[in-house]
Design a protein around this motif. Structure first.
Motif, PDB file in Angstrom:
ATOM      1  N   ARG A 234       8.096  17.443 -23.690  1.00  0.00           N
ATOM      2  CA  ARG A 234       7.717  17.068 -22.320  1.00  0.00           C
ATOM      3  C   ARG A 234       8.179  18.091 -21.286  1.00  0.00           C
ATOM      4  NH1 ARG A 234       9.982  12.392 -24.477  1.00  0.00           N
ATOM      5  NH2 ARG A 234      11.801  12.573 -23.127  1.00  0.00           N
ATOM      6  N   VAL A 235       8.580  19.261 -21.713  1.00  0.00           N
ATOM      7  CA  VAL A 235       9.179  20.241 -20.814  1.00  0.00           C
ATOM      8  C   VAL A 235       8.238  20.659 -19.684  1.00  0.00           C
ATOM      9  CG1 VAL A 235       8.590  22.351 -22.070  1.00  0.00           C
ATOM     10  CG2 VAL A 235      10.724  22.225 -20.811  1.00  0.00           C
ATOM     11  N   MET A 236       6.949  20.647 -19.929  1.00  0.00           N
ATOM     12  CA  MET A 236       6.010  21.081 -18.896  1.00  0.00           C
ATOM     13  C   MET A 236       5.686  19.979 -17.889  1.00  0.00           C
ATOM     14  SD  MET A 236       5.796  24.206 -19.688  1.00  0.00           S
ATOM     15  CE  MET A 236       4.429  24.944 -18.805  1.00  0.00           C
ATOM     16  N   ALA A 237       6.216  18.790 -18.087  1.00  0.00           N
ATOM     17  CA  ALA A 237       5.965  17.679 -17.160  1.00  0.00           C
ATOM     18  C   ALA A 237       6.726  17.848 -15.849  1.00  0.00           C
ATOM     19  CB  ALA A 237       6.331  16.348 -17.819  1.00  0.00           C
ATOM     20  N   ASP A 238       7.844  18.536 -15.879  1.00  0.00           N
ATOM     21  CA  ASP A 238       8.632  18.793 -14.675  1.00  0.00           C
ATOM     22  C   ASP A 238       8.188  20.132 -14.088  1.00  0.00           C
ATOM     23  OD1 ASP A 238      11.133  18.363 -12.922  1.00  0.00           O
ATOM     24  OD2 ASP A 238      11.448  20.368 -13.771  1.00  0.00           O
ATOM     25  N   ALA A 239       7.747  20.133 -12.843  1.00  0.00           N
ATOM     26  CA  ALA A 239       7.169  21.337 -12.229  1.00  0.00           C
ATOM     27  C   ALA A 239       8.147  22.507 -12.205  1.00  0.00           C
ATOM     28  CB  ALA A 239       6.679  21.030 -10.823  1.00  0.00           C
ATOM     29  N   ASN A 240       9.408  22.258 -11.884  1.00  0.00           N
ATOM     30  CA  ASN A 240      10.386  23.348 -11.823  1.00  0.00           C
ATOM     31  C   ASN A 240      10.644  23.946 -13.200  1.00  0.00           C
ATOM     32  OD1 ASN A 240      10.748  23.184  -9.041  1.00  0.00           O
ATOM     33  ND2 ASN A 240      12.396  21.690  -9.217  1.00  0.00           N
ATOM     34  N   THR A 241      10.817  23.091 -14.183  1.00  0.00           N
ATOM     35  CA  THR A 241      11.047  23.580 -15.543  1.00  0.00           C
ATOM     36  C   THR A 241       9.803  24.273 -16.071  1.00  0.00           C
ATOM     37  OG1 THR A 241      12.593  21.761 -15.896  1.00  0.00           O
ATOM     38  CG2 THR A 241      11.842  22.931 -17.844  1.00  0.00           C
ATOM     39  N   ALA A 242       8.644  23.721 -15.798  1.00  0.00           N
ATOM     40  CA  ALA A 242       7.396  24.340 -16.236  1.00  0.00           C
ATOM     41  C   ALA A 242       7.260  25.751 -15.661  1.00  0.00           C
ATOM     42  CB  ALA A 242       6.206  23.482 -15.825  1.00  0.00           C
ATOM     43  N   ALA A 243       7.631  25.925 -14.406  1.00  0.00           N
ATOM     44  CA  ALA A 243       7.561  27.252 -13.781  1.00  0.00           C
ATOM     45  C   ALA A 243       8.526  28.213 -14.466  1.00  0.00           C
ATOM     46  CB  ALA A 243       7.864  27.145 -12.291  1.00  0.00           C
ATOM     47  N   ARG A 244       9.723  27.747 -14.791  1.00  0.00           N
ATOM     48  CA  ARG A 244      10.696  28.600 -15.488  1.00  0.00           C
ATOM     49  C   ARG A 244      10.190  28.995 -16.866  1.00  0.00           C
ATOM     50  NH1 ARG A 244      15.768  25.511 -16.179  1.00  0.00           N
ATOM     51  NH2 ARG A 244      16.526  27.423 -17.155  1.00  0.00           N
ATOM     52  N   VAL A 245       9.659  28.014 -17.607  1.00  0.00           N
ATOM     53  CA  VAL A 245       9.127  28.293 -18.950  1.00  0.00           C
ATOM     54  C   VAL A 245       7.989  29.297 -18.851  1.00  0.00           C
ATOM     55  CG1 VAL A 245       7.873  27.296 -20.908  1.00  0.00           C
ATOM     56  CG2 VAL A 245       9.869  26.100 -19.969  1.00  0.00           C
ATOM     57  N   THR A 246       7.083  29.082 -17.932  1.00  0.00           N
ATOM     58  CA  THR A 246       5.933  29.972 -17.763  1.00  0.00           C
ATOM     59  C   THR A 246       6.384  31.395 -17.434  1.00  0.00           C
ATOM     60  OG1 THR A 246       4.554  28.120 -17.079  1.00  0.00           O
ATOM     61  CG2 THR A 246       3.794  30.318 -16.459  1.00  0.00           C
ATOM     62  N   ASP A 247       7.360  31.537 -16.539  1.00  0.00           N
ATOM     63  CA  ASP A 247       7.866  32.865 -16.188  1.00  0.00           C
ATOM     64  C   ASP A 247       8.513  33.558 -17.385  1.00  0.00           C
ATOM     65  OD1 ASP A 247       6.998  32.881 -13.574  1.00  0.00           O
ATOM     66  OD2 ASP A 247       8.967  32.451 -12.706  1.00  0.00           O
ATOM     67  N   GLU A 248       9.298  32.818 -18.152  1.00  0.00           N
ATOM     68  CA  GLU A 248       9.959  33.432 -19.312  1.00  0.00           C
ATOM     69  C   GLU A 248       8.950  33.801 -20.396  1.00  0.00           C
ATOM     70  OE1 GLU A 248      12.783  34.641 -18.969  1.00  0.00           O
ATOM     71  OE2 GLU A 248      13.418  33.485 -17.232  1.00  0.00           O
TER      72      GLU A 248
END
Length: 108
Positions: free
Chosen positions: A57-71
């Motif tokens: 569910r990591v992409m459900a949180d907008a802030n975490t999703a942005a971090r994952v996408t950037d990495e």
């Protein structure tokens, strides 16, 4: 309308970005592999203490999703730059690896 993205176009953009900043002398295979490892570790850090269920569910949180996408973007950028420096066609390498894995691990 924007042009579709492809690996070669992205590699050109990365090379132009580095050239404009005179970074090419630092983009040796050794340095690019080290940078790739660091960025992959930063991606791992996001997931480090999550349960398997939380990780799905990591992409459900907008802030975490942005971090994952950037990495993910950072990992891909360094991998594409490494392939460019070493003359590896990343898509052909992956295609050949899938072929080998299909022979190595045949489906039941």
């Amino acid at each position: 309308m924007t042009e579709p993205l492809d690996v070669a176009k992205l590699q050109r953009r990365l090379a132009e970005f580095a050239a404009a900043r005179n970074w090419q002398p630092y983009h040796t295979p050794k340095n690019l592999v080290a940078a790739l490892s660091v960025e992959a570790s930063e991606l791992v850090e996001i997931f480090q203490w999550l349960t398997p269920e939380e990780s799905t569910r990591v992409m459900a949180d907008a802030n975490t999703a942005a971090r994952v996408t950037d990495e993910v973007a950072d990992v891909l950028a360094y991998l594409l730059q490494l392939c460019e420096v070493l003359g590896i066609d990343a898509l052909a390498a992956l295609d050949a690896k899938i072929d080998r894995n299909e022979r190595r691990f045949p489906a039941p």
